[in-house]
Write a protein that holds these residues in place. Structure first.
Motif, short mmCIF file in Angstrom:
data_model
loop_
_atom_site.label_atom_id
_atom_site.label_comp_id
_atom_site.label_asym_id
_atom_site.label_seq_id
_atom_site.Cartn_x
_atom_site.Cartn_y
_atom_site.Cartn_z
N VAL A 39 91.45 -95.04 34.19
CA VAL A 39 92.80 -94.83 34.70
C VAL A 39 93.84 -95.13 33.62
O VAL A 39 94.88 -94.45 33.53
N LYS A 40 93.55 -96.10 32.80
CA LYS A 40 94.45 -96.39 31.68
C LYS A 40 94.58 -95.17 30.77
O LYS A 40 95.69 -94.78 30.37
N TRP B 39 88.95 -99.10 35.34
CA TRP B 39 90.25 -99.54 34.81
C TRP B 39 90.60 -98.77 33.53
O TRP B 39 91.71 -98.26 33.38
N LEU C 195 89.14 -92.36 43.46
CA LEU C 195 89.66 -93.65 43.94
C LEU C 195 89.66 -93.70 45.47
O LEU C 195 89.34 -94.74 46.06
N TYR D 58 90.37 -105.16 32.76
CA TYR D 58 90.34 -105.45 34.19
C TYR D 58 90.17 -106.95 34.42
O TYR D 58 89.33 -107.61 33.81
N ARG E 185 99.46 -97.03 40.86
CA ARG E 185 99.98 -96.73 39.52
C ARG E 185 99.91 -95.24 39.21
O ARG E 185 100.72 -94.69 38.46
N THR F 97 91.01 -100.13 43.84
CA THR F 97 91.44 -98.75 44.07
C THR F 97 92.90 -98.70 44.49
O THR F 97 93.62 -97.76 44.11
N PHE G 85 100.52 -101.70 31.40
CA PHE G 85 99.20 -101.69 32.01
C PHE G 85 98.30 -102.65 31.24
O PHE G 85 98.11 -102.50 30.04
N GLU H 127 95.28 -100.83 43.55
CA GLU H 127 96.04 -101.10 42.33
C GLU H 127 96.15 -99.84 41.46
O GLU H 127 97.24 -99.47 41.00
N LEU H 128 95.02 -99.19 41.25
CA LEU H 128 95.01 -98.02 40.36
C LEU H 128 95.68 -96.82 41.01
O LEU H 128 96.40 -96.06 40.35
N TRP H 129 95.46 -96.65 42.30
CA TRP H 129 96.05 -95.50 43.01
C TRP H 129 97.58 -95.61 43.03
O TRP H 129 98.28 -94.61 42.84
#
Length: 911
Positions: A724-725, A721, A827, A83, A844, A838, A79, A840-842
């Motif tokens: 979520v990380k 970012w 998200l 961002y 992951r 959203t 990851f 990208e993060l969702w």
């Protein structure tokens, strides 16, 4: 089907062949690619990346813009630390479009648990085929796409149709300039058919650029239905509309005074005329003139009487050869004795009657005005009242006509102004000149000064249709304060001139009729017919004039229809009208019409008049202004290109753009100085998500945008970012999937509180979307993420999630569940505004949930609805967190332990 852990990236084709791409790929070949982390934004790194691109160019590896779908296992890639818009926004759109997520058919062929039977349809105001994105487009896209994505996630069958307007005047001008520059030829040198082939050639080469830009903004448009106003199907709709309106008597042909642009050689509509306010003598640039022309002065000169003279005032001495009378106010005592008398024209010697009419302003100039019916709207009305002749002394090309005599014939109108002044002085008729505040009509298309000219044109009778539009009780305009403006304008509307003297556009389907039958003796008026085809027009002529087809000769009108005529048909022509298509039956009338308030008369009024069933809601946003509240203008140097905000741009490049424009040297200097002041380091890369979020964060009737606001939203993106990380790190060893929302049973107060806050956030989002208050939705979401989720909840659960904290496994698992739930739902709530980030993060995050369809996207997941989470009292924790963070900022505390002296100082502040 696509695995949930696969993320689309971009694959590029170069002369070296297809290249595999690592995460963070920025368009470099493998030989010159760096790490998988997104690029930093230091000056040194920018210089390094520029040098690498130059090296790639040399080895012919740097690539070409030919994206292919390339799926990469996201979970196998570390990851990135921070961002990067370039990294996040590089490849999702190709996958969304390939999978058909933006089509209503996806709703039908895919069984979604949240699917509804409702439809939601709207159209994008078709941008000019010649155009590039400006902030007005970006705002429209941000608002419309947020609404479309929200409705799609609610399970509606959404149809959002892209389109492009043929932009008759703009496109013809662009192609004419290109042909003159490259081949030294004018369009007349080609002929109509050959010139139109050149226009189509240009359109096919350059016309899709606006579509690429809309994709870059993330607009979830159904590209399979993209519509161009010159397409064959759309052209049939335009012809059908014209014929039907002619048959109903709503279109007629007549000679009338029209707004004429000599630079364009065409008439334009009233709404395309801008009134430039002058306070006095002003020098202005006029197309076709090397020197600037003087305006804002009143000239007084004398007309001789049999005994004495009468002094008249005018701002347009060049039209003196077209004077047919002198007008005074009937109650002006200075001219009571002159009523009914005549004066002699100083150049032609013809007698001019002195008429009395209340239209004359006694306070204007000397109170006596010259009457030139063929070149002034008020004078034209006077001529109709007093049966005065019309003398056209200025032609469509802006040169004086033969009626002026040899000394002026062929002279340009504003050059003729000076000659007339000199001649009046020679005849000792000149009486003076003074500053005069005035409104100067200017063509918004060409910048030319409008010349009122008498022309036979086609007109739309607007009175009846406008009346129906005003009386339409179902039409709702948001914000409501535009309703009064709407009603006032439509109640006083004049007939709409729809003829344009161009070659590019929809040629008017009307035909002039010549009858060879000797016994047929028509009046002096022209004979016209119309039809969907020339054959139909011929049959109509045979019936109308009671003659044989062989006796009829037809000549189609060479003019084209006003571009706004075809644009006004867009909401239903895009669905296949006049054919009875499934799209027309299912998606018309549109659910909503959203556009800028500046188009309320150009576009909205035309559409409502042409088709009252347009829709029941019209949502208007205001102009996007700069941070000082000024209208954006190239001459002020405050114009912001949204693509520059998305990708970033240097000050040097901004200044190059100003130099490439058509500003005069003085305006260029002012614009460049303003840029150096506002953007001393250029514009940093912000990304499409941040720009969309910033645009939607303003009230739609109050939009003053600055780059710093967009940059602040980019910082919020980085906050998401990092959150979520942290979440992914906390979930790394969670073992089994975390389950659904229904399986969460929070026990602690903090768990109950965050779920309650989330419930309140969802509720406010629902209300905001329903009321079209997107600014309240964005504000609510940012507040929840930053202040509730990050400032309070994460700080409270960090000890629980930390390794070796002694917490029971059940407590840790519940904390993971709540954290996963809050982030996932947030998200989804943010997805309509920030589709790239959203997604990208969702993607992951979802492998840890085990509930999402592994083949689908966040953009077609269900939008979060209000749940039964209970609201808890937790004000103390919020206040403690707020005060702690405030004190840390005041005391300049970092993560490092402060020394004793500094601690003491902080303690004193706390006490």
């Amino acid at each position: 089907m696509r695995n949930a852990s696969l993320v689309p990236r971009t694959m590029w084709r170069s002369r070296c062949g297809p290249l595999g791409v690592t995460a963070g790929f920025t368009g470099r070949c493998r030989r010159h690619s760096g790490t998988s982390s997104p690029p930093t934004r230091t000056r040194a790194e920018k210089d390094r990346r520029r040098r690498e691109r130059e090296e790639c160019d040399k080895c012919a590896c740097f690539l070409l813009f030919e994206p292919l779908l390339y799926l990469l296992d996201t979970t196998s890639v570390p990851f990135p630390q921070s961002y990067s818009p370039e990294y996040v926004e590089s490849g999702w759109y190709q996958w969304w479009e390939k999978e058909g997520f933006f089509t209503p058919e996806y709703h039908v062929r895919t069984i979604l648990p949240h699917a509804a039977s409702r439809t939601f349809s709207l159209c994008i105001p078709p941008p000019n085929v010649t155009g590039t994105l400006h902030l007005g487009h970006a705002l429209t896209v941000a608002i419309q796409d947020s609404l479309a994505r929200w409705r799609r996630m609610l399970g509606c069958k959404v149809l959002w149709v892209p389109g492009c307007d043929h932009a008759g005047i703009a496109t013809q001008s662009v192609v004419e300039r290109r042909l003159l520059r490259e081949h030294g030829k004018h369009r007349q040198d080609y002929g109509r058919e050959e010139f139109l082939r050149e226009v189509w050639k240009w359109k096919n080469e350059k016309g899709d650029e606006i579509y690429h830009q809309l994709r870059k903004l993330g607009a979830s448009l159904d590209w399979s239905r993209a519509c161009f106003t010159m397409d064959e199907g759309f052209s049939r709709a335009v012809t059908e509309a014209f014929v039907r309106l002619c048959d109903s008597g709503l279109i007629y042909r007549s000679e009338a005074l029209v707004n004429w642009s000599c630079a364009l050689g065409s008439a334009i509509s009233d709404v395309e005329v801008e009134m430039k306010q002058l306070t006095g003598r002003t020098l202005l640039s006029v197309p076709g003139y090397e020197k600037r022309i003087e305006f804002g002065t009143m000239v007084t000169f004398a007309y001789p009487l049999e005994e004495g003279e009468v002094s008249v005032s005018t701002t347009r001495p060049e039209t003196i050869l077209g004077d047919v009378a002198i007008a005074v106010h009937p109650e002006d005592p200075r001219y009571k004795d002159l009523h009914g008398r005549a004066c002699r024209h100083p150049f032609t010697e013809r007698l001019l009657p002195i008429i009395a009419d209340a239209l004359v302003d006694k306070e204007l100039g000397t109170g006596a005005v010259k009457v030139t019916p063929a070149h002034d709207h008020t004078d034209f009305l006077l001529s109709q009242r007093h049966s005065l002749p019309h003398l056209t002394v200025i032609g469509g090309d802006g040169h004086m006509t033969s009626l002026c005599g040899q000394w002026l014939e062929g002279v340009r109108r504003f050059d003729a102004r000076e000659r007339v002044m000199e001649a009046l002085m020679e005849k000792k008729m000149f009486r003076g000149r003074r500053d005069h505040p005035m409104s100067l009509p200017v063509c918004s298309r060409s910048g030319d000064v409008i010349e009122p000219l008498l022309r036979k044109q086609w007109f739309v009778r607007c009175g009846e249709m406008a009346g129906k539009a005003v009386d339409d009780g179902e039409l709702e305009i948001i914000p409501s304060f535009y309703t009064k403006t709407w009603r006032n304008w439509l109640s006083n509307i004049s007939d709409w001139c729809i003829s344009r003297q161009l070659w590019w556009g929809h040629q008017i389907p009307a035909y002039r009729v010549s009858v060879s039958l000797a016994a047929f003796c028509p009046l002096e008026e022209e004979l016209w017919t119309w039809g969907r085809t020339e054959e139909e027009a011929r049959q109509r002529a045979v019936t109308k004039f009671k003659t044989l087809p062989s006796d009829i000769t037809l000549s189609q009108d060479t003019d084209v229809l006003d571009t706004w005529f075809s644009s006004g048909l867009f909401p239903f022509a895009m669905l296949g009208w006049p054919r009875k298509t499934p799209d027309l039956a299912q998606f018309y009338p549109n659910t909503i019409l959203e556009t800028g308030s500046d188009l309320i008369f150009f576009w909205v009024a035309r559409m409502v008049m042409l088709e009252p069933k347009l829709g029941i809601t019209v949502l208007l946003h205001s102009l996007v202004r700069d941070k000082h509240g000024r209208k954006m203008s190239k001459s002020l140097g405050n114009v912001i290109d949204p693509l520059d905000v998305i990708s970033g741009v240097s000050l040097e490049r901004l200044q190059e753009k100003v130099k490439e424009g058509n500003l005069d040297p003085r305006e260029t200097t002012v614009a460049m100085e303003a840029q150096r002041k506002d953007f001393p380091k250029g514009i940093p890369e912000c990304g499409a998500d941040a720009m969309r979020f910033a645009l939607c964060s303003h009230k739609i009737h109050d939009i003053n945008l600055s780059v710093s606001q967009v940059l602040s939203c980019r910082h919020f993106c980085n906050k998401m970012w990092q959150t979520v990380k942290f979440t992914l790190g906390a979930l790394e060893n969670s073992g089994s999937p975390l389950g659904t929302t229904a399986e969460i049973s929070p026990l602690s107060s903090i768990d109950r509180w965050i779920c309650s806050q989330l419930y309140s956030t969802v509720l406010q989002c629902e209300r905001g979307f329903e009321n079209y208050e997107l600014h309240s939705v964005t504000s609510t979401l940012q507040s929840f993420w930053v202040h509730s989720l990050c400032d309070v909840y994460l700080e409270c659960v960090k000890p629980v999630l930390a390794a070796g904290n002694g917490a029971e496994d059940g407590e840790v698992q519940r904390a993971r569940q709540i954290l996963f739930h809050c982030v996932s739902v947030s998200l989804a709530l943010l997805s309509p505004f920030m589709p790239y980030l959203t997604e990208e993060l969702w993607q992951r995050l979802q492998p840890h949930g085990g509930t999402a369809d592994p083949s689908t996207s966040l953009c077609v997941q269900g939008y979060p609805q209000s749940s039964q989470l209970e609201e808890a009292e937790f004000p103390l924790v919020q206040e403690v967190a707020r005060v702690t963070r405030s004190l840390r900022a005041q005391c300049h505390m970092t993560r490092e332990r402060p020394d004793c002296e500094f601690k003491s100082e902080c303690c004193e502040k706390i006490i």
